[in-house]
Design a protein around this motif. Structure first.
Motif, PDB file in Angstrom:
ATOM      1  N   ASN A   1      -1.865  -3.911   3.788  1.00 26.10           N
ATOM      2  CA  ASN A   1      -2.125  -3.997   5.200  1.00 26.10           C
ATOM      3  C   ASN A   1      -1.899  -2.881   5.957  1.00 26.10           C
ATOM      4  OD1 ASN A   1       0.400  -3.080   4.903  1.00 26.10           O
ATOM      5  ND2 ASN A   1       1.793  -4.918   5.313  1.00 26.10           N
TER       6      ASN A   1
ATOM      7  N   ASP B   1       0.814  -0.895   0.363  1.00 25.03           N
ATOM      8  CA  ASP B   1      -0.011  -0.234  -0.398  1.00 25.03           C
ATOM      9  C   ASP B   1       0.475   0.940   0.016  1.00 25.03           C
ATOM     10  OD1 ASP B   1       0.311  -1.605   2.339  1.00 25.03           O
ATOM     11  OD2 ASP B   1      -0.160   0.003   3.379  1.00 25.03           O
ATOM     12  N   GLY B   2       2.316   1.565   0.882  1.00 25.26           N
ATOM     13  CA  GLY B   2       2.764   2.430   0.498  1.00 25.26           C
ATOM     14  C   GLY B   2       3.683   2.471  -0.616  1.00 25.26           C
TER      15      GLY B   2
ATOM     16  N   ILE C   1      -0.466   0.165   6.428  1.00 22.17           N
ATOM     17  CA  ILE C   1       0.592   0.519   7.678  1.00 22.17           C
ATOM     18  C   ILE C   1       2.503  -0.149   6.044  1.00 22.17           C
ATOM     19  CG2 ILE C   1       1.727  -1.897   8.436  1.00 22.17           C
ATOM     20  CD1 ILE C   1       1.162   1.554  10.023  1.00 22.17           C
ATOM     21  N   TYR C   2       3.457   0.462   6.606  1.00 19.60           N
ATOM     22  CA  TYR C   2       4.483   0.933   6.112  1.00 19.60           C
ATOM     23  C   TYR C   2       5.352  -0.002   6.863  1.00 19.60           C
ATOM     24  CZ  TYR C   2       4.311   5.258   3.643  1.00 19.60           C
ATOM     25  OH  TYR C   2       4.178   6.273   2.809  1.00 19.60           O
ATOM     26  N   GLY C   3       5.537  -1.560   6.618  1.00 16.90           N
ATOM     27  CA  GLY C   3       5.113  -3.091   7.409  1.00 16.90           C
ATOM     28  C   GLY C   3       7.273  -2.223   7.042  1.00 16.90           C
TER      29      GLY C   3
ATOM     30  N   PHE D   1      -0.100  -5.691  -1.987  1.00 12.75           N
ATOM     31  CA  PHE D   1      -0.151  -6.250  -0.366  1.00 12.75           C
ATOM     32  C   PHE D   1      -1.563  -5.541   0.188  1.00 12.75           C
ATOM     33  CE2 PHE D   1       2.538 -10.137  -1.119  1.00 12.75           C
ATOM     34  CZ  PHE D   1       1.821 -10.233  -2.144  1.00 12.75           C
TER      35      PHE D   1
HETATM   36 MG   LIG Z   1       2.019  -2.234   3.665  1.00 11.27          MG
END
Ligand SMILES: [Mg+2]
Ligand SMILES: Cc1ncc(C[n+]2csc(CCOP(=O)(O)OP(=O)(O)O)c2C)c(N)n1
Ligand SMILES: Cc1ncc(C[n+]2csc(CCOP(=O)(O)OP(=O)(O)O)c2C)c(N)n1
Ligand code: SF4
Ligand code: SF4
Ligand SMILES: [Mg+2]
Lengths: 615, 338, 615, 338
Positions: B127, B99-100, B129-131, B125
């Motif tokens: 989520n 997403d980022g 958030i920045y994983g 993908f």
């Molecule tokens: Mg992400």
């Protein structure tokens, strides 16, 4: 009263409003001169990008031709003749007209309002400020209309023919043959018989008028030059660049892919390449410069000769992707047609100030190959060379040109491409001959350090590459300290090894002496002329003009040692001189100019003379 | 490319020798497995498949695939893939992104790839958030969420990926979830068979930095009450115990309980080829109060950039005849010096 | 059998799985040592970004502490004691343990599968390969569980306390006072009495166990250091940087605006600044690095102290906007927390390879100010200085730090900010005092060449600025050749004039001698230690450590002249040495390393010694 | 900011001393004039107004305005403006951009500014071409068009700017045309009074490189038959001679002739606040066969990023009390050496 003088070379400039057809007129004059066997160089000088209101300084468009019976390297410092279609054109160009030079002006355009618009306080045709020039005042609009009175066309269209009226006059003054232009008109206006007649008549009328003109004190003749036998054409730098890539792709038997985003003055390479789909050329106008280079990289990964083109601000945006291409060790050519900076700067003006950016405009220690073209027709050769080195060494290559040579045209002896531009041996594998079990995408040639090229579609050679540091042996991601050092070393060694695959540096002049000039890129013509003049004066001066910038030819350091002084003329604030001094530990001095204009021979001559005096 | 039916791959054929390095429990594992399985059924040779990714946990994906794979730079995978596919249209090209990666730094390349309708599959993908960079909010993070970079709560309005893709003129929009391997596989197969850009959003759980962000509509227990699995030609009904459906009240989709007042017959019938319906669905889907949509929201055919490029090249070749560099060199005005 | 030895300094490293709490454990040890009056330096060493599977090499997390009774500059080359929580931790760290050093291992973790996962062929605890070390094998899991058997907690939670069990042992071995950690636990676990009890008990049990341990042959005492009186705290580089900006904004009486995009290892500056809204700090997490700098520029134009932060790849993307800020002549601070390159490179490792990019990563001749912090707590000072120079000189300033000092902590004597960090005089106008009729936004201070700062909201000072070249006098767009030269010159002169506003370069050591070391940025600690050692040996060696990189302090050239040889140690392939040689015409040599790791004192000592031998 | 009713500006007050340098006949002149006139009515002081632009013919706009003005770099104006407005929310911020500047290189900043709903007006001059660089195709150029860079015709599917903005969660979408000064002014005024990002597309003619690209729906003669001027609460009817209207056939908007079969009463009523209607309108608008829409397509209220930032700062200040740097320095563990 009129005399005929034989001269070695002449510089003529046509100048008028953007809408006056100056580029066309200039092109005709230069084509004609080329056809007559002169050597030539031209310099089109567009206004800033937006068409400014008529009659303003900002709207002036010019085209300068230098033609001669000897080798011509530059469009010339000062003009022998200026054709000014309006007061603004006069205002802009007068300072470049030689004292005693010929000035042909369209007196119809010298109305009060136009005179004011050009920033003159009083009418320059009457103020006496044109004393010392051979002024030919001609009411071109009215005379053209008069000459075409029999033709069935509206007045506006007739008026538009005045550029050919002026061209006719100029042809007469320089004993040019009108044939080439008359033929060109027949082709150009084949669908418009009235326009054909009007333009042909206007030109002939102009020539006829010049013949009868009392004011015409002198005409000039320039014999044809002693030129290498062969077939010639004119070419500008951007076209030459585009063709070089097309040829390189042919020689490598690869399709060509350009990923680009328009920017002045590089866009014409995109325009040119988009015309040649029959050569398996795909052009991709991306959403921005980053996507331009990334799409090119994608195509390169898929097995195309991958090119991306831009100018300074756009090259900046490509930095991160260039780093990735270095990390991938993949072939890619990045062309920077340099323009005036910093930032948006002077988009239509020339400069050489992106050399540092080419070397260092990326994070990390990220070496690549850099080449620079020296003149319009050399762009063909250097584009080919850039492609060759990229493909043979699996590396991104930056090719530097500049606005001056990109737009400038000069004659080009059509090369024997079958002999000289025929075979590039890239590193693409034949998967059937590979021991796929033991193959790693990163395995290298022990001498050149170059890796293999395997592309999607090849069975058994599937592999993964990324921008993280890679293990020297397996090519997998590695955070190992010693491995990073090893990989950094090999990336550098690989680029240094390219010096084995480029010609030694040519030296013009004696191999030792008082002054060595080191120049690079698009300044070649002016530097060469200035150096020749000094040599004629008996000065101990030699020249190396660099076209392979990184790595440099192996003999450069040796050459430098044999001169008492080194001077590096550049159109920037001192970039190459900095690199030379850091690399060779010498104390070269710079001669620098950033005015958005090419060097004049005279200013170089003066600078070199001063340097010689200080030896 | 026509399907090669003689290939008999197993999932293992698509696993590379690299150790998979996501956090234990990360949703990425299930997606990897689903895609590897789906690939055994698409009828393409392994060497013709290319995975391209940007940067992020999700973008490590190509390393684990025994195909060609390029881990590029942050946000730029759609651009690299665009060039790759345009240069060689015979490849099966997959973009893996987060997403980022796709909606933040890579937003422009995403919408332009979709606009051009380049024939590839873009798998996002999400989520929220920045994983990889350890937990900053992303363009899909919910408003008010506390993250590393929003200690007082995030203030940005999130994107709805499907709505954005539709706005960029997508021809294929689908959504699936990391907890349903079968559904993921189905969606991947349909995406691969779609001609043009297939945009697939996967709700993916990041156990470390955003655990449970999707739980109400992906967890087995609650999923059925908070989502609809769209099927082309079928009414939009859902719910585990109490059956619910979507009806159109004037123009506004509404959830109703099926029973006395409303029956299945009142519900919207899904038509993935209906642009206007799709426009309502993506708008509705962005509304948090409405159930989440799974399956293929939209799928239509339109001209495909890479095909058009190839066709134009062929056309020009047919018209101009074989390329001749000497002719080019000698085109226009030339002159001869003896 | 156990002996007490008094030593000057000790290096301890805790190492285990990402989930083992190594950072916490290390932090407690260093806090305790600081509180006990030692000087300290620490080095946290995270695994690559993604949490790798348990027990693997890639998942190892470490924390190293160097504490001493003398000044401590680095976290230490080699360790005196290694605490290894699993086989992978042992595998990774054993090579750095000094011969004869103490090795504390968790024998419970040495199962066959974990041993294999770590890449050992056989169990290292039994293979004999640990001979020569003082090995203390402790079944930490089981002993911790045993020690906590009375406590009402699940086994998993109890097992998690093993880091404190080990910490307790270590405290005993180094005569550390447990008070600080016990107090910290009370605060930390105030809501979880069971956890508080468990952790406190585990630590005490560990200490107690160590006391009774036969294997423990020696304990060590490190007296408190002779340290400047004052109040101290620990701080890491990124926090220090963030605070420096907050203070600078206060001193300038301006709001602070950070536009940024997360990237390792710079993100923590964003995280830190986002906490302090009460200081009028606005943080804007942009969609990418370009938007990050552009938003910061927008805020700067609106009158904020504008900051943007990133690391190499992101800085590359900012190049075009940095050029615009140079062209606008506006204040802006760009922080680059350098990491291993090229491309994505080694995101979690340290390097100094973006120096060239800082100088030249833009199109055109585009000079700006560059500073570099030398150690974690110096980041505060240099962030303040960067802001001061940006605001006083209306220029972008690049501040370089690196992953090593960004994450490393050290004690910091809390400065008297009212005395030393209190007043920045920016160039913002008071519109009521301006002669608006004759004002031009580009009018400059004749000495510093700095322009005024007028912002939206100020009546009468409305003006337009762009990235095209500007007229020297009016500030309007200008394509005039001479003007471009003039503006290029003034942009350069303006940056050079900054040298009047920075301190002269400090020289450590004699002002002449055999070897001058020139270092810069985050290598300070190791270089300083190596130089001191050589000076003690009587070598004629001095050091200048550069923090003002462009322009350099005025006296640097002079200093260089007085040494026979110059060496430039850097964590890159040779960037500063290139600049020094080009700028000062000297023949400095480089000592370079790119392993993603900081310099070791020993390797510098060896390199300097060799250079001295060659004098 | 509240409107200051005491200001009595004339259009001239907003003209800078710079000579306007567009080509004679360029649509930009009319837009300049309309905006200068509109500014006399917004009730803001000249010094509080800021124009920010990227690069392009259109982006030269700020030079001609006697306000604060920043001509930035290609595509980045929304990002610069976002920082400017967030730093000082009391300014009236206008972004001037072209179809290349905002939809090509600047696409990402555009959709993110819209997503965050930063309170500014983004005015897109759409001439379906790159003017400044002399005539390459842009993301809004029609398919098949011959341009400098597409000698054999453009292959890209164009963006529909309104649809893209809607996909990015715009709260205000409007369109106007360079040949209708009054309409332009009305739209500008409504945009300025909207709180949040106002996205305004203007059909603008480039006489040099794309002359007449919009002519059927902007020229006085043909305009009425090929476009609808939307008015909130009014039916969607249009046409010069034969009156036509838009009805909804199932979900699909259709053009019908008014008369026997259909009357005004059957036509869709425009409701600018209806999200679902807006989603149909932007989808329909992207369809070349349908009439073009002028006026405010969509306008709703949602949280505004710059206001939220200011509110969060105020909240934290209220909670934490006055900022004290000494307290910060001494926070956490400290120790004292005598
Ligand atoms: Mg992400
Ligand atoms: C140019 C650049 N900017 C920033 C980064 C740092 N970075 C790496 S991944 C990432 C975000 C990842 O988030 P997402 O795409 O959602 O992937 P996830 O890790 O959540 O799967 C960022 C900001 C980078 N590598 N390169
Ligand atoms: C980084 C960068 N890339 C490319 C350019 C060249 N460039 C300037 S304006 C422009 C496109 C302008 O098109 P548009 O935004 O539609 O504006 P118009 O001129 O049509 O008003 C381009 C490609 C640039 N100035 N900077
Ligand atoms: S950080 Fe989150 S997304 Fe990344 S690997 Fe771990 S669980 Fe997965
Ligand atoms: S090129 Fe087109 S858009 Fe640009 S000024 Fe001229 S007419 Fe206007
Ligand atoms: Mg345009």
């Amino acid at each position: 009263m009129s005399t005929l003088t034989e001269v070695e070379s002449v510089v003529v400039r046509f100048s008028g409003d953007s809408g006056d057809g100056m580029q066309l007129t200039g092109n005709q004059f230069s084509n004609t001169s080329a056809m007559m066997g002169n050597d030539i160089a031209t310099f089109p000088d567009y206004p800033a990008e937006i068409r400014a209101p008529q009659g303003t300084i900002a709207g002036v468009s010019g085209f300068q031709i230098h033609f001669g019976s000897r080798e011509i390297f530059t469009p010339g410092d000062a003009t022998d003749m200026l054709v000014a279609f309006n007061p603004a054109a006069l205002k802009v160009n007068l300072k470049d007209l030689k004292k005693g030079g010929t000035l042909l002006v369209n007196s119809d355009a010298f109305t009060d309002s136009k005179i004011a618009k050009a920033g003159f306080e009083v009418n320059p045709l009457e103020s006496g400020e044109l004393e010392g020039y051979q002024v030919i005042k001609v009411p071109m609009d009215s005379q053209t209309i008069e000459a075409l009175k029999e033709i069935d066309l509206d007045t506006k269209s007739k008026k538009r023919c005045k550029n050919f009226y002026a061209l006719g006059m100029t042809y007469f003054l320089y004993h040019r043959d009108m044939k080439t232009t008359l033929q060109w008109m027949e082709h150009k206006f084949s669908d418009h018989p009235q326009l054909l007649l009007a333009n042909q008549s206007a030109m002939k009328a102009g020539a006829h008028f010049a013949e009868t003109l009392e004011e015409v004190v002198s005409t000039y003749k320039v014999s044809s030059a002693k030129i290498d036998p062969g077939t010639y054409r004119q070419i500008n730098g951007n076209t030459s660049t585009a063709w070089g890539f097309i040829r390189a792709a042919q020689a490598a038997k690869l399709p060509l892919f350009l990923g680009s985003y328009p920017i002045t003055p590089a866009s014409d390479i995109l325009h040119e390449l988009s015309k040649y789909k029959e050569f398996d050329v795909k052009t991709f106008q991306a959403e921005d410069e980053i996507a331009g280079i990334c799409a090119a990289m994608g195509a390169g990964l898929a097995g195309s000769l991958a090119i991306t083109t831009s100018s300074g601000p756009g090259i900046g945006l490509k930095g991160e992707a260039i780093g990735l291409a270095i990390s991938y060790e993949m072939p890619l050519v990045i062309v920077n047609v340099q323009r005036g900076g910093p930032s948006t700067g002077l988009p239509t003006k020339t400069e050489q100030s992106d050399l540092f950016q080419a070397f260092y405009g990326r994070n990390g220690d990220a070496p690549l190959v850099i080449v620079a073209a020296s003149r319009p027709n050399d762009c063909f050769h250097m584009a080919y060379e850039a492609s060759r080195l990229a493909l043979e060494h699996m590396t991104p290559v930056i090719m530097l040109t500049d606005g001056y040579i990109a737009n400038g045209t000069e004659p080009w002896k059509i090369p024997d491409v079958d002999a000289h531009y025929a075979d590039i041996k890239h590193k693409m594998l034949d998967p059937t001959t590979v021991d796929t079990e033991n193959w790693s995408w990163i395995s290298r040639d022990p001498k050149t350090h170059v890796r293999d090229w395997a592309i999607p579609g090849m069975p058994g050679l599937e592999h993964r590459i990324g921008g993280l540091e890679k293990d020297f042996t397996t090519g997998n991601v590695s955070y190992d300290p010693a491995n990073h050092q090893k990989m950094s070393n090999i990336r550098q060694a690989k680029i240094e090894a390219v010096s084995e695959n480029i010609p030694l540096q040519e030296l013009e002049g004696e191999s030792s002496g008082d002054l060595l000039i080191i120049s690079w890129g698009g300044t070649y013509g002016a530097v060469e002329m200035a150096m020749r003049a000094l040599q004629k004066e008996g000065k101990k001066v030699s020249l190396i003009h660099l076209r392979y910038i990184n790595p440099m030819p192996k003999n450069v350091g040796e050459v430098i040692k044999n001169f008492k002084k080194v001077i590096v003329p550049e159109l920037n604030m001192g970039q190459m001189v900095h690199l030379i001094n850091a690399k060779f530990g010498c104390n070269a001095i710079g001669f620098n100019k950033v005015e958005g204009l090419p060097f004049k021979i005279a200013e170089l001559h003066a600078a070199f003379t001063q340097a010689l005096n200080e030896v | 490319m026509s399907k090669n039916t003689e290939l008999t791959y197993t999932k293992k054929d698509f696993s590379s020798d690299q150790e998979v390095k996501w956090c234990p429990g990360c949703g990425d594992y299930a997606i990897l497995s689903a895609i590897q399985t789906a690939l055994t059924q698409i009828g393409r040779k392994r060497e013709e498949i290319v995975f391209v990714s940007g940067i992020g946990c999700s973008s490590r994906f190509p390393y684990y695939m025994n195909t060609y794979g390029y881990h590029t730079i942050h946000g730029r995978a759609p651009a690299v893939a665009s060039g790759l596919k345009t240069a060689n249209p015979s490849l099966s090209v997959w973009v893996i992104t987060g997403d980022g990666d796709s909606l933040s730094i890579g937003g422009n390349h995403l919408i332009h790839a979709i606009r051009r309708n380049i024939d590839m599959n873009i798998v996002l993908f999400n989520n929220e958030i920045y994983g990889l960079t350890k937990g900053q909010y992303s363009p899909t993070t919910q408003q008010g969420q506390i993250t590393k970079s929003t200690p007082y709560g995030s203030l940005d309005r999130p994107f709805s990926p499907a709505k954005l893709a539709f706005g960029a003129s997508a021809t294929f929009i689908a959504r699936t979830l990391d907890t349903d391997s079968k559904h993921m596989q189905e969606v991947m197969l349909e995406a691969e068979s779609h001609r043009g850009t297939s945009f697939i959003e996967i709700y993916q759980n990041c156990v470390i930095f955003n655990d449970g962000c999707h739980s109400s509509y992906v967890d087995k227990q609650s999923r059925e009450d908070h989502s609809i699995v769209l099927t082309h030609g079928k009414p939009m009904i859902f719910g585990s115990e109490i059956k619910k459906g979507i009806i159109l009240d004037h123009l506004t989709p509404k959830v109703v309980e099926l029973g006395e007042t409303y029956t299945e017959g009142d519900c919207l019938i899904h038509d993935k080829t209906n642009e206007m319906l799709a426009s309502l669905l993506v708008a509705m889907d962005a509304n948090k109060a409405m159930p989440k949509l799974y399956g293929v929201l939209y799928a239509v055919n339109d001209v495909i950039y890479n095909e058009q490029v190839a066709a134009q090249v062929a056309e020009v070749k047919a018209k101009k005849g074989p390329a001749d560099f000497h002719k080019l060199l000698n085109s226009g005005d030339t002159w001869h010096i003896e």
